[in-house]
Design a protein around this motif. Structure first.
Motif, PDB file in Angstrom:
ATOM      1  N   HIS A  34       1.351  -1.359  -0.066  1.00 51.50           N
ATOM      2  CA  HIS A  34       0.100  -0.062  -0.116  1.00 51.50           C
ATOM      3  C   HIS A  34       0.985   1.534   0.050  1.00 51.50           C
ATOM      4  O   HIS A  34       0.667   2.342  -0.665  1.00 51.50           O
ATOM      5  N   ALA A  35       2.152   1.332   1.114  1.00 55.51           N
ATOM      6  CA  ALA A  35       2.738   2.714   1.373  1.00 55.51           C
ATOM      7  C   ALA A  35       3.637   2.670  -0.503  1.00 55.51           C
ATOM      8  O   ALA A  35       4.069   4.007  -1.031  1.00 55.51           O
ATOM      9  N   ASN A  36       4.302   1.940  -0.690  1.00 53.31           N
ATOM     10  CA  ASN A  36       4.901   1.804  -2.561  1.00 53.31           C
ATOM     11  C   ASN A  36       3.575   2.307  -3.361  1.00 53.31           C
ATOM     12  O   ASN A  36       4.843   3.010  -4.095  1.00 53.31           O
ATOM     13  N   ARG A  38       0.917   4.083  -3.674  1.00 49.58           N
ATOM     14  CA  ARG A  38       0.807   5.026  -2.805  1.00 49.58           C
ATOM     15  C   ARG A  38       2.077   6.541  -2.919  1.00 49.58           C
ATOM     16  O   ARG A  38       1.784   7.167  -3.728  1.00 49.58           O
ATOM     17  N   ALA A  39       3.608   5.606  -2.668  1.00 48.79           N
ATOM     18  CA  ALA A  39       4.570   6.763  -2.975  1.00 48.79           C
ATOM     19  C   ALA A  39       4.462   6.816  -4.761  1.00 48.79           C
ATOM     20  O   ALA A  39       5.143   8.292  -5.053  1.00 48.79           O
TER      21      ALA A  39
END
Length: 520
Positions: A34-36, A38-39
């Motif tokens: 999820h973080a990847n 979004r980034a």
């Protein structure tokens, strides 16, 4: 507890991919992925805001790559891309293949190099989890710059266009969205391109082919052993010492399987002192021929699994100031092994046809055409005509699609893989081989019956008996198409393999001595 797989961060195997498609495993987005995602999405926003020229985000596509697109039109560009590239023709691909396309695309996007939004990925996962699968035409991809046309059709339903299949019914995507009270996805910059640029059409056909060819190869050894028993062939050519001095992996693996399948057979032991010096190649060289096809399967499996865990769209977003327009979308890495596997698969049919012919000749104590009353009855004369037709059809399908390239996109895409055709052709060959194997099985069990009261090994006898529960001994001519149809069902369902595995486990028989040749 339900098994799960982490898209984007887990290592996706062929078995897991198929299990997600069948509902045995649930694919999820873990916090790290999820973080990847979004980034990467935020980096695309910076590109648009700063007007950094990046292909497909604020430029046109293909030969229009030098055409600047204003910020206000960057989203419209993505919608136009999905619509204009939806040019597929022909019948819809199998629903399972389309579902595999969704799964493999999610895994690639979730690695965080594609600049796509979380909401778009979540909608794709919704389609997977609810088994509402887009309709994708089978033809139209040249296998470079991604499988553009099939992927465009695959993702039209995200924006309320195209069609989907739900519980066997094909309905317009707009109707489906209304039914589930969903709104069409609003595509951001790069999203359309990220969706349609990739090798997921080729890859999904490869994933399914690895499983199908594996079953064909496993089945070929069993039926080959039964044919050898029917022809009273020798197991000496399967002695491990012979293959240790020419140690190809596939050959050694097949020789071991045959040696174990035939060990302690009454039929085999009854003629150990006969004056037959050596068998025809279709018996004696089963390890070399089946084994060579095993090696091709192993290569396809290895490369398919690499592709399963790769990012294959373009451009790749490392950050706003570091993007690369490369060629990860090019299908050649899978096109070549798919063509190789097609030839390897066809050879399994070729040697099976030769064994059918051998069993019909009236040699080695068998009646001509495997019938007690040849003349009045044609017996098993004509089924071999069908195998001859099928192996010849397979030969025509063996021309490598990857050997051809037709330039597209006004010459910008001046070398393409045609790997989509390679993947489809392999499945056509496998379709034919499953019928060839059904016919060889018809011959093999009939030939084994003429060796009574002698029996084979527990494994092969169990296979013989199972066939005889569905197809009776042939005394007089009948409509053999009915028998072939029944045996084809047995082949496709993998019933013989289940029987073999059950008997082998019960008797502590280790048929497969190399885990490298497994899917799971």
């Amino acid at each position: 507890m339900e098994k799960s797989f982490n898209y984007g961060t887990g290592h996706l195997t062929i078995g897991t991919c198929l299990d997600i498609a069948s509902g045995k495993v649930k694919g999820i987005i873990a916090p790290a992925a999820h973080a990847n995602i979004r980034a990467s999405w935020l980096e695309v926003g910076k590109i648009v805001e700063r007007e950094i020229p990046v292909y497909g985000i604020n430029t046109g596509f293909g030969p229009l790559c030098n055409t600047h697109i204003p910020e206000k039109d960057t989203c419209t560009l993505q919608y136009n891309l999905l619509k204009s590239h939806s040019v597929g023709v022909g019948k819809p691909i199998p629903t399972e293949i389309a579902k595999l396309m969704l799964i493999t695309k999610v895994h690639a996007l979730a690695q965080g190099y594609s600049g796509i939004s979380m909401k778009t990925i979540e909608r794709i996962i919704w389609h997977i989890d609810n088994d509402i699968i887009p309709v994708v035409p089978e033809k139209g991809s040249v296998g470079a710059s991604g499988d553009l046309a099939p992927l465009a059709h695959l993702f039209l339903p995200l924006i309320g266009m195209g069609e989907v299949e739900e519980k066997g019914n094909i309905i317009p995507a707009a109707e489906m969205l209304k039914k589930y009270r969903l709104e069409p996805i609003v595509l951001g910059p790069k999203e359309g391109l990220a969706l349609i640029n990739g090798t997921q059409f080729i890859l999904s056909f490869a994933v399914k082919a690895v499983k199908r060819l594996h079953q064909v190869l496993q089945t070929a050894d069993i039926i080959g052993a039964m044919s050898l028993e029917g022809l009273m062939g020798s197991a000496r050519p399967f002695d491990p010492r012979l293959h240790n001095i020419r140690p190809f992996k596939g050959t050694r693996f097949v020789a071991h399987r045959l040696f174990i399948l035939l060990e302690h057979s009454e039929i085999l032991n009854s003629h150990v002192d006969c004056d037959r010096v050596q068998d025809p190649y279709s018996l004696r060289c089963i390890p070399q021929v089946h084994g060579a096809s095993r090696n091709a399967w192993l290569h396809l499996k290895e490369l398919t699994e690499i592709e399963l865990n790769s990012v294959t769209d373009n451009p790749i977003i490392f950050n706003a100031d570091d993007t690369i327009s490369g060629g990860n979308f090019h299908g050649q890495p899978l096109a070549l092994p798919l063509d190789y596997a097609t030839v390897a698969a066809a050879e399994i049919g070729n040697i099976a046809d030769r064994r059918c012919y051998l069993m019909s000749e009236g040699r080695y104590g068998l009646p001509k055409l495997l019938t007690p009353d040849a003349g009045l009855n044609s017996g098993l004369m004509i089924p071999q005509y069908t195998t001859a037709a099928l192996v010849t059809e397979n030969k025509t399908l063996c021309f490598p699609a990857s050997a051809d390239s037709v330039p597209t996109s006004l010459g910008q895409e001046d070398h393409v893989s045609m790997g989509s055709i390679s993947g489809r052709k392999l499945h056509q060959v496998l379709d034919n081989i499953e019928y060839i194997q059904a016919i060889e099985l018809l011959y093999a069990v009939q030939a084994m019956d003429f060796r009574r009261p002698l029996k084979s090994t527990p494994v092969l006898e169990a296979c013989h008996n199972y066939v005889r529960e569905h197809v009776p001994f042939i005394n007089d001519d009948r409509i053999f198409a009915d028998d072939i149809k029944q045996l084809h069902k047995i082949i496709c369902e993998g019933s013989l393999l289940k029987i073999v595995n059950t008997i082998a486990e019960k008797n502590d028989i280790k048929l497969d001595n190399d885990d490298e040749f497994r899917i799971y």
